[in-house]
Enzyme design. Sequence first.
Site: not given
Length: 263
Positions: A82, A164
């Site tokens: 992420c 993400c």
Amino acid sequence: LKWPRAPPHREWNGTGTTPHFSEIVLGRCYTYTQVLWPELRHKDCGQIGKAFTNAFLSKDPCNSSEQDYQLLLKLTNQTTPCHTSVFWSKSNQLAHLYTRVQQDMFTLEDTLMGYIADGLNWCGDAGSSEMNYQSCPHWGKDCINNPKSVFWDTVSKRFAENACGVVQVVLNGSISNTFDKNSTFGRVEIHNLHPEKVSRLQAWVMHDIGGVRSHSCSSPLINDLKFILSQRKISFTCQDDYRPIKFLQCVKNPDHSSCSSII
Ligand code: N1C
């Protein structure tokens, strides 16, 4: 029956398959998985190369589909952490210079699939098991559902779906379409970010050194992007001429006044 053979006519208006396509694909796959990212050394480049060519060989190059690339996508799946995704639009070189220096950030071309396909052309023909090295369909002049365009739409979609955390986009503020709803970024990627995973999109609007300032974060065009994201429940922040990227531009233009006084 002894007439000179007619020169092979160019069927399509686009550039043909890149010479040595299969060898380049195989070489890039091994470079990526054995040299650059040995954590991916278990990937089967032979299978990946076959899946890539099977996606378009012996098929009508104007009838390419996402389905054609499913096996290839499966074989090249890769997770990136992420907060590391970098999108770009009309800023190809600059965005890649940025991730080259910022090694923990990934554009699509810094992932296996993008690395393999970057800059290549490819297409086949329904009536032949060979690649067409002469010409390939051009998006505007021949057909939109050609193997290369469908590929980039398909892999760009997956890249966005996988993102993400805080994700970034590098935009070109020195052209008229700084944000373009018809670009891959505007048409595919922003609509495939998952709001439950992506907390925010951080845009960097970069102006060429000595170039015009067509758009900046306060432009209505950027507001369109902000609006689309707000509808998708993804927050948006924007900064003009982000310093780390400006420094990259200044490497090539060290004497320009805007480079001796970066605020
Ligand atoms: O249409 P764009 O830019 O907005 O596409 C860029 C956007 C990036 O965020 C990438 O994740 O979409 C992805 N992408 C590529 O990674 C890519 N590599 C090479 C999309 N297209 C890509 N290409 C080729 O550049 C492809 O042939 C496509 O048509 C162009 C798009 O470039 P753009 O208009 O500057």
